[in-house]
Design a protein around this motif. Structure first.
Motif, PDB file in Angstrom:
ATOM      1  N   GLU A  58      -8.847   1.634 -17.167  1.00 23.87           N
ATOM      2  CA  GLU A  58      -7.532   1.500 -16.546  1.00 23.87           C
ATOM      3  C   GLU A  58      -7.630   1.907 -15.079  1.00 23.87           C
ATOM      4  O   GLU A  58      -8.195   2.947 -14.752  1.00 23.87           O
ATOM      5  CB  GLU A  58      -6.529   2.386 -17.276  1.00 23.87           C
ATOM      6  N   TYR A  59      -7.113   1.038 -14.221  1.00 19.28           N
ATOM      7  CA  TYR A  59      -7.077   1.300 -12.783  1.00 19.28           C
ATOM      8  C   TYR A  59      -5.629   1.217 -12.338  1.00 19.28           C
ATOM      9  O   TYR A  59      -4.928   0.261 -12.658  1.00 19.28           O
ATOM     10  CB  TYR A  59      -7.917   0.257 -12.035  1.00 19.28           C
ATOM     11  N   ALA A  60      -5.177   2.223 -11.586  1.00 23.96           N
ATOM     12  CA  ALA A  60      -3.802   2.218 -11.087  1.00 23.96           C
ATOM     13  C   ALA A  60      -3.816   2.636  -9.616  1.00 23.96           C
ATOM     14  O   ALA A  60      -4.560   3.540  -9.223  1.00 23.96           O
ATOM     15  CB  ALA A  60      -2.932   3.176 -11.897  1.00 23.96           C
ATOM     16  N   THR A  61      -3.008   1.951  -8.828  1.00 28.19           N
ATOM     17  CA  THR A  61      -2.873   2.316  -7.423  1.00 28.19           C
ATOM     18  C   THR A  61      -1.407   2.237  -7.015  1.00 28.19           C
ATOM     19  O   THR A  61      -0.644   1.428  -7.559  1.00 28.19           O
ATOM     20  CB  THR A  61      -3.728   1.399  -6.513  1.00 28.19           C
ATOM     21  N   ILE A  62      -1.034   3.089  -6.081  1.00 28.50           N
ATOM     22  CA  ILE A  62       0.320   3.074  -5.521  1.00 28.50           C
ATOM     23  C   ILE A  62       0.183   3.089  -4.003  1.00 28.50           C
ATOM     24  O   ILE A  62      -0.487   3.952  -3.442  1.00 28.50           O
ATOM     25  CB  ILE A  62       1.146   4.295  -5.974  1.00 28.50           C
ATOM     26  N   ASN A  63       0.812   2.133  -3.349  1.00 28.43           N
ATOM     27  CA  ASN A  63       0.849   2.076  -1.887  1.00 28.43           C
ATOM     28  C   ASN A  63       2.292   2.325  -1.454  1.00 28.43           C
ATOM     29  O   ASN A  63       3.179   1.548  -1.790  1.00 28.43           O
ATOM     30  CB  ASN A  63       0.379   0.712  -1.382  1.00 28.43           C
TER      31      ASN A  63
ATOM     32  N   PRO B 225       9.956  -0.225   5.805  1.00 31.36           N
ATOM     33  CA  PRO B 225       9.783  -1.451   5.011  1.00 31.36           C
ATOM     34  C   PRO B 225       8.701  -2.357   5.601  1.00 31.36           C
ATOM     35  O   PRO B 225       8.570  -2.495   6.812  1.00 31.36           O
ATOM     36  CB  PRO B 225      11.149  -2.129   5.101  1.00 31.36           C
ATOM     37  N   VAL B 226       7.932  -2.951   4.715  1.00 29.64           N
ATOM     38  CA  VAL B 226       6.888  -3.904   5.078  1.00 29.64           C
ATOM     39  C   VAL B 226       7.403  -5.287   4.716  1.00 29.64           C
ATOM     40  O   VAL B 226       8.019  -5.472   3.675  1.00 29.64           O
ATOM     41  CB  VAL B 226       5.585  -3.593   4.318  1.00 29.64           C
ATOM     42  N   VAL B 227       7.172  -6.270   5.579  1.00 30.48           N
ATOM     43  CA  VAL B 227       7.719  -7.606   5.323  1.00 30.48           C
ATOM     44  C   VAL B 227       6.717  -8.527   4.634  1.00 30.48           C
ATOM     45  O   VAL B 227       7.093  -9.552   4.077  1.00 30.48           O
ATOM     46  CB  VAL B 227       8.228  -8.282   6.616  1.00 30.48           C
ATOM     47  N   ALA B 228       5.422  -8.175   4.643  1.00 37.20           N
ATOM     48  CA  ALA B 228       4.411  -8.981   3.962  1.00 37.20           C
ATOM     49  C   ALA B 228       3.182  -8.105   3.734  1.00 37.20           C
ATOM     50  O   ALA B 228       2.944  -7.141   4.460  1.00 37.20           O
ATOM     51  CB  ALA B 228       4.048 -10.209   4.786  1.00 37.20           C
ATOM     52  N   GLY B 229       2.421  -8.453   2.724  1.00 40.85           N
ATOM     53  CA  GLY B 229       1.205  -7.702   2.443  1.00 40.85           C
ATOM     54  C   GLY B 229       0.164  -8.568   1.778  1.00 40.85           C
ATOM     55  O   GLY B 229       0.486  -9.491   1.023  1.00 40.85           O
ATOM     56  N   HIS B 230      -1.079  -8.296   2.097  1.00 41.69           N
ATOM     57  CA  HIS B 230      -2.209  -9.000   1.501  1.00 41.69           C
ATOM     58  C   HIS B 230      -3.163  -7.950   0.948  1.00 41.69           C
ATOM     59  O   HIS B 230      -3.637  -7.098   1.697  1.00 41.69           O
ATOM     60  CB  HIS B 230      -2.905  -9.857   2.570  1.00 41.69           C
TER      61      HIS B 230
ATOM     62  N   SER C 142       3.743  -4.212  -9.617  1.00 40.09           N
ATOM     63  CA  SER C 142       5.090  -3.660  -9.757  1.00 40.09           C
ATOM     64  C   SER C 142       6.162  -4.634  -9.288  1.00 40.09           C
ATOM     65  O   SER C 142       7.283  -4.617  -9.790  1.00 40.09           O
ATOM     66  CB  SER C 142       5.205  -2.345  -8.974  1.00 40.09           C
ATOM     67  N   LEU C 143       5.845  -5.442  -8.314  1.00 40.82           N
ATOM     68  CA  LEU C 143       6.807  -6.437  -7.838  1.00 40.82           C
ATOM     69  C   LEU C 143       6.624  -7.721  -8.634  1.00 40.82           C
ATOM     70  O   LEU C 143       5.544  -7.981  -9.155  1.00 40.82           O
ATOM     71  CB  LEU C 143       6.583  -6.700  -6.341  1.00 40.82           C
ATOM     72  N   ASP C 144       7.656  -8.510  -8.716  1.00 40.86           N
ATOM     73  CA  ASP C 144       7.585  -9.766  -9.470  1.00 40.86           C
ATOM     74  C   ASP C 144       6.902 -10.830  -8.602  1.00 40.86           C
ATOM     75  O   ASP C 144       7.557 -11.689  -8.018  1.00 40.86           O
ATOM     76  CB  ASP C 144       9.001 -10.203  -9.881  1.00 40.86           C
ATOM     77  N   ILE C 145       5.582 -10.724  -8.516  1.00 37.24           N
ATOM     78  CA  ILE C 145       4.808 -11.632  -7.665  1.00 37.24           C
ATOM     79  C   ILE C 145       3.566 -12.100  -8.422  1.00 37.24           C
ATOM     80  O   ILE C 145       3.052 -11.398  -9.292  1.00 37.24           O
ATOM     81  CB  ILE C 145       4.369 -10.935  -6.354  1.00 37.24           C
ATOM     82  N   PRO C 146       3.070 -13.277  -8.093  1.00 34.36           N
ATOM     83  CA  PRO C 146       1.855 -13.767  -8.762  1.00 34.36           C
ATOM     84  C   PRO C 146       0.597 -13.125  -8.162  1.00 34.36           C
ATOM     85  O   PRO C 146       0.634 -12.541  -7.076  1.00 34.36           O
ATOM     86  CB  PRO C 146       1.883 -15.269  -8.483  1.00 34.36           C
TER      87      PRO C 146
ATOM     88  N   PHE D  77     -18.483 -10.763  -6.850  1.00 33.70           N
ATOM     89  CA  PHE D  77     -17.533  -9.929  -7.582  1.00 33.70           C
ATOM     90  C   PHE D  77     -16.210 -10.662  -7.778  1.00 33.70           C
ATOM     91  O   PHE D  77     -15.735 -11.345  -6.871  1.00 33.70           O
ATOM     92  CB  PHE D  77     -17.247  -8.625  -6.820  1.00 33.70           C
ATOM     93  N   ASP D  78     -15.620 -10.495  -8.960  1.00 37.47           N
ATOM     94  CA  ASP D  78     -14.274 -11.028  -9.192  1.00 37.47           C
ATOM     95  C   ASP D  78     -13.275 -10.110  -8.490  1.00 37.47           C
ATOM     96  O   ASP D  78     -13.326  -8.887  -8.633  1.00 37.47           O
ATOM     97  CB  ASP D  78     -13.965 -11.092 -10.685  1.00 37.47           C
ATOM     98  N   VAL D  79     -12.388 -10.721  -7.731  1.00 40.22           N
ATOM     99  CA  VAL D  79     -11.424  -9.986  -6.921  1.00 40.22           C
ATOM    100  C   VAL D  79     -10.014 -10.401  -7.322  1.00 40.22           C
ATOM    101  O   VAL D  79      -9.740 -11.581  -7.517  1.00 40.22           O
ATOM    102  CB  VAL D  79     -11.642 -10.273  -5.413  1.00 40.22           C
ATOM    103  N   ILE D  80      -9.134  -9.418  -7.446  1.00 34.45           N
ATOM    104  CA  ILE D  80      -7.716  -9.692  -7.706  1.00 34.45           C
ATOM    105  C   ILE D  80      -7.026  -9.761  -6.347  1.00 34.45           C
ATOM    106  O   ILE D  80      -7.043  -8.787  -5.592  1.00 34.45           O
ATOM    107  CB  ILE D  80      -7.077  -8.588  -8.562  1.00 34.45           C
ATOM    108  N   ARG D  81      -6.439 -10.890  -6.042  1.00 35.28           N
ATOM    109  CA  ARG D  81      -5.738 -11.059  -4.761  1.00 35.28           C
ATOM    110  C   ARG D  81      -4.241 -11.107  -5.017  1.00 35.28           C
ATOM    111  O   ARG D  81      -3.752 -11.851  -5.861  1.00 35.28           O
ATOM    112  CB  ARG D  81      -6.175 -12.335  -4.065  1.00 35.28           C
ATOM    113  N   VAL D  82      -3.518 -10.280  -4.258  1.00 33.59           N
ATOM    114  CA  VAL D  82      -2.063 -10.234  -4.327  1.00 33.59           C
ATOM    115  C   VAL D  82      -1.535 -10.447  -2.912  1.00 33.59           C
ATOM    116  O   VAL D  82      -1.942  -9.749  -1.982  1.00 33.59           O
ATOM    117  CB  VAL D  82      -1.571  -8.868  -4.868  1.00 33.59           C
TER     118      VAL D  82
END
Length: 128
Positions: free
Chosen positions: A8-13, A18-23, A46-50, A60-65
């Motif tokens: 299990e991996y968990a992160t909180i930023n 307020p931030v208007v966009a993030g990669h 946490s946000l309703d985003i794909p 390496f397999d990378v998860i991109r949000v």
């Protein structure tokens, strides 16, 4: 025989403003190789985003949000199940020692370390 691991991996930023966009790119999925296999994984932002999974140039397999909305906090939770072959650590030590010895005797090593393996005015190379 193999062993199953639940990871299990968990992160909180958090952001003060307020931030208007993030990669975000996360290299948190277990690597598959001859000793272990990724059986399953679940990604929960946490946000309703794909999100998408891609393989980077290092393999390496990378998860991109990518987030295109205002936010002050972003969390990601990744749960995975990995099957790992059971092994004897002493067998691995002997295997690594044999592989290391084979490398040092290879042409690849000699070419990569040419300046260190050639006799000069101040050095000699033993036949051993």
């Amino acid at each position: 025989m193999s062993i199953l691991y639940q990871l299990e991996y968990a992160t909180i930023n958090n952001y003060d403003e307020p931030v208007v966009a993030g990669h975000f790119d996360f290299k948190v999925l277990p690597l598959e190789n001859e000793r272990q296999k990724l059986l399953s994984y679940k990604v929960k932002p946490s946000l309703d985003i794909p999100h998408e999974i891609y393989t980077n140039h290092e393999g390496f397999d990378v998860i991109r949000v990518q987030i295109y909305q205002r936010f002050n906090e972003f969390q990601l939770l990744v749960k995975s199940t990995v099957e790992v072959d059971e092994f004897n650590v002493f067998d691995m030590l002997f295997r690594f020692a044999a592989e290391e010895q084979a490398y040092y005797q290879s042409d690849e090593c000699k070419l990569a370390n040419y300046e260190y393996t050639v006799a000069t005015d101040s050095t000699t190379i033993s036949d051993e």
